[in-house]
Design an enzyme around this catalytic site. Structure first.
Site, short mmCIF file in Angstrom:
data_model
loop_
_atom_site.label_atom_id
_atom_site.label_comp_id
_atom_site.label_asym_id
_atom_site.label_seq_id
_atom_site.Cartn_x
_atom_site.Cartn_y
_atom_site.Cartn_z
N ASN A 178 -13.22 -22.73 44.14
CA ASN A 178 -11.87 -22.93 43.61
C ASN A 178 -11.10 -21.62 43.67
O ASN A 178 -11.63 -20.60 44.11
CB ASN A 178 -11.93 -23.49 42.19
N ASP B 88 -17.43 -28.13 39.14
CA ASP B 88 -17.96 -29.26 38.38
C ASP B 88 -19.01 -30.05 39.16
O ASP B 88 -19.80 -30.78 38.57
CB ASP B 88 -16.81 -30.20 37.99
N PHE C 176 -12.52 -21.81 28.00
CA PHE C 176 -11.21 -21.79 28.66
C PHE C 176 -10.90 -23.20 29.15
O PHE C 176 -11.79 -23.98 29.44
CB PHE C 176 -11.23 -20.83 29.88
N LYS D 218 -11.29 -30.38 24.78
CA LYS D 218 -12.45 -29.59 25.24
C LYS D 218 -13.07 -28.81 24.08
O LYS D 218 -14.29 -28.69 24.00
CB LYS D 218 -12.04 -28.63 26.37
N LYS E 260 -16.87 -29.79 23.45
CA LYS E 260 -17.85 -28.75 23.80
C LYS E 260 -18.21 -27.87 22.59
O LYS E 260 -18.89 -26.85 22.75
CB LYS E 260 -17.34 -27.90 24.96
N1 CTP Z 1 -17.48 -24.98 32.15
C1 CTP Z 1 -18.83 -24.70 32.17
N2 CTP Z 1 -19.65 -25.35 33.03
C2 CTP Z 1 -19.17 -26.29 33.87
C3 CTP Z 1 -17.79 -26.59 33.86
C4 CTP Z 1 -16.97 -25.91 32.98
O1 CTP Z 1 -19.28 -23.83 31.41
N3 CTP Z 1 -19.99 -26.90 34.71
C5 CTP Z 1 -16.63 -24.25 31.18
C6 CTP Z 1 -15.63 -23.30 31.81
O2 CTP Z 1 -16.19 -22.00 31.93
C7 CTP Z 1 -14.50 -23.32 30.82
C8 CTP Z 1 -14.56 -24.72 30.23
O3 CTP Z 1 -15.87 -25.20 30.52
O4 CTP Z 1 -14.68 -22.40 29.76
C9 CTP Z 1 -13.54 -25.68 30.72
O5 CTP Z 1 -13.62 -25.80 32.11
P1 CTP Z 1 -12.73 -26.86 32.86
O6 CTP Z 1 -13.12 -26.85 34.30
O7 CTP Z 1 -11.30 -26.65 32.51
O8 CTP Z 1 -13.19 -28.18 32.13
P2 CTP Z 1 -14.10 -29.36 32.55
O9 CTP Z 1 -15.20 -29.47 31.57
O10 CTP Z 1 -14.47 -29.25 33.96
O11 CTP Z 1 -13.13 -30.59 32.28
P3 CTP Z 1 -12.11 -31.39 33.23
O12 CTP Z 1 -12.75 -31.41 34.58
O13 CTP Z 1 -12.04 -32.68 32.56
O14 CTP Z 1 -10.82 -30.65 33.18
#
Ligand code: CTP
Length: 400
Positions: free
Chosen positions: A203, A272, A316, A330, A334
């Site tokens: 990303n 993700d 974040f 979130k 979380k």
């Molecule tokens: N995060 C994480 N591990 C993952 C995905 C996300 O630790 N596999 C953490 C990121 O470091 C960040 C937070 O989760 O602090 C939010 O990440 P974000 O990508 O915005 O959220 P998602 O959980 O992926 O939610 P969505 O896809 O629904 O936006």
């Protein structure tokens, strides 16, 4: 502010005259202290004329035997520019054989060093080891610039310009050391999830926000572990960098370093999804269309939220819409203490690659806090201000 300007013996000594002038213009009182070697490059009279004060030079030519103590007590900040390799070595080891080095030991306020020297001298292991000692001591370092050096070589070693040094002085004067004794674990950057030996999914995260957080925490006295995906940024000085590539590697390193951490900030943009079975060989263009079947990566933040022991957890949320609602969702799902939400993509020029950011802090208990547009470094300091307040409130609520 009452500033002590130490001038070391290097070709860049003439540039400190410009710095003295700028500091005077900014309304500071400047007392110049020169080493014997510095006097070989510039005459004390230049500095005396610019500052309106007699320049302090030789320890033994001074009227009182304890003058370095009095001078140290009367001033609020010590800046040394140029800090030569020899001076840095003396400061790192506590050698005090002239007025400036003796004054340094007697001085208890903030210290800023602006190194300048030949590129090989700068990169020498001895200089870098001394620098690490001085960083650890909490001194502000104004990184030397890169370019053509007086010795004819090109590379880092050139004294930073007076404006940059003056800005570092301003920062050091207001620097809080309220994270001293604290271990802070920060994740930053994107992760890369391989599709074959030459391709990956990732990303647009640049890592700038996470690196700014690491720099701010280190400047405030914390011991910082920065677990970072692939980025094009130098690690901040005084920070322990753990380089990772995939979400799985990041998870492993986070869990390994977790026991030491009192504050955990997950600024990384973790992918993700990933391919769970990565082919050993490059995938060939044989079919007209390919589709990828991806599995979710481990959600590191959610796992930390489930563990939730003594550490304070900050997540974040990078969103393209409904920022506050999504960030709060979130925070709850979380189990975080705080979520830093920012808008990314679309018409927003902020977020991923930008040097600036505009965020909203979502707290478990309490009103959302909007932080207006500012540099990521300034936002990082505001986040730590709120993290510390939050921790105080949590301790008060737990009666500890
Ligand atoms: N995060 C994480 N591990 C993952 C995905 C996300 O630790 N596999 C953490 C990121 O470091 C960040 C937070 O989760 O602090 C939010 O990440 P974000 O990508 O915005 O959220 P998602 O959980 O992926 O939610 P969505 O896809 O629904 O936006």
């Amino acid at each position: 502010m009452k500033v002590l300007l130490g001038v070391g013996g290097g070709i860049a000594a003439y540039k400190s005259a410009e710095l003295a002038r700028l500091l005077m213009q900014q309304g500071h009182e400047v007392q110049v202290v020169m080493t014997r070697a510095a006097e070989e490059f510039v005459g004390p009279l230049t500095f005396a004329a610019l500052t309106g004060r007699k320049v302090l030079t030789n320890l033994f030519a001074i009227e009182s035997a304890i003058e370095h103590i009095a001078v140290a007590q009367e001033h609020e900040l010590l800046v040394i520019a140029p800090a030569t390799a020899d001076l840095m070595a003396k400061l790192a080891h506590g050698l005090a054989d002239d007025f400036l080095t003796t004054l340094y030991l007697a001085f208890t306020g903030p210290v800023v060093l602006a190194p300048a020297m030949n590129v090989n001298m700068w990169q020498h292991a001895a200089t870098q080891a001394n620098l690490a000692t001085l960083v650890k001591r909490g001194h502000g370092i104004v990184e030397p610039g890169s370019g053509y050096l007086a010795c004819g070589m090109t590379g880092p070693g050139r004294l930073a310009d007076p404006e940059t040094i003056a800005a570092a002085i301003e920062r050091a004067a207001h620097q809080r050391r309220d994270l001293e004794g604290e271990a802070v674990l920060i994740t930053a950057g994107p992760t890369q999830e391989p599709l074959d030996p030459v391709r990956y999914i990732s990303n647009r995260s640049s890592g700038k926000m996470g690196y700014a957080l690491a720099e701010a925490a280190a400047a405030r006295g914390a011991q910082v572990i920065l677990i970072s995906g692939p980025v094009h940024l130098p690690p901040p000085r005084g920070v322990e960098l753990v380089a990772v590539r995939t979400a799985a590697e990041m998870r492993e390193q986070v869990m390994q370093h977790l026991p030491a951490a009192g504050i955990v900030i997950k600024a990384a943009a973790v992918a993700d999804f990933h391919l769970s079975k990565v082919p050993d060989q490059k995938v060939k263009k044989t079919a007209a269309r390919v589709s990828l079947e991806l599995d979710p990566t481990p959600d590191i933040l959610a796992e930390l939220g489930r563990k939730k022991g003594d550490f304070l957890l900050v997540g974040f949320a990078a969103e393209t819409q409904n920022l506050q609602q999504e960030a709060r969702r979130k925070l709850e799902s979380k189990n975080c203490d705080m979520v830093v939400g920012n808008l990314v993509g679309g018409s927003s020029d902020l977020g991923f690659e930008s040097d600036e950011n505009e965020v909203v802090l979502i707290l478990r208990a309490g009103k959302d806090i909007s932080l207006p547009r500012a540099s990521k470094r300034a936002i990082a300091d505001r986040i730590f201000d709120e993290v510390l307040k939050l921790r105080l409130a949590l301790h008060a609520a737990n009666g500890s």
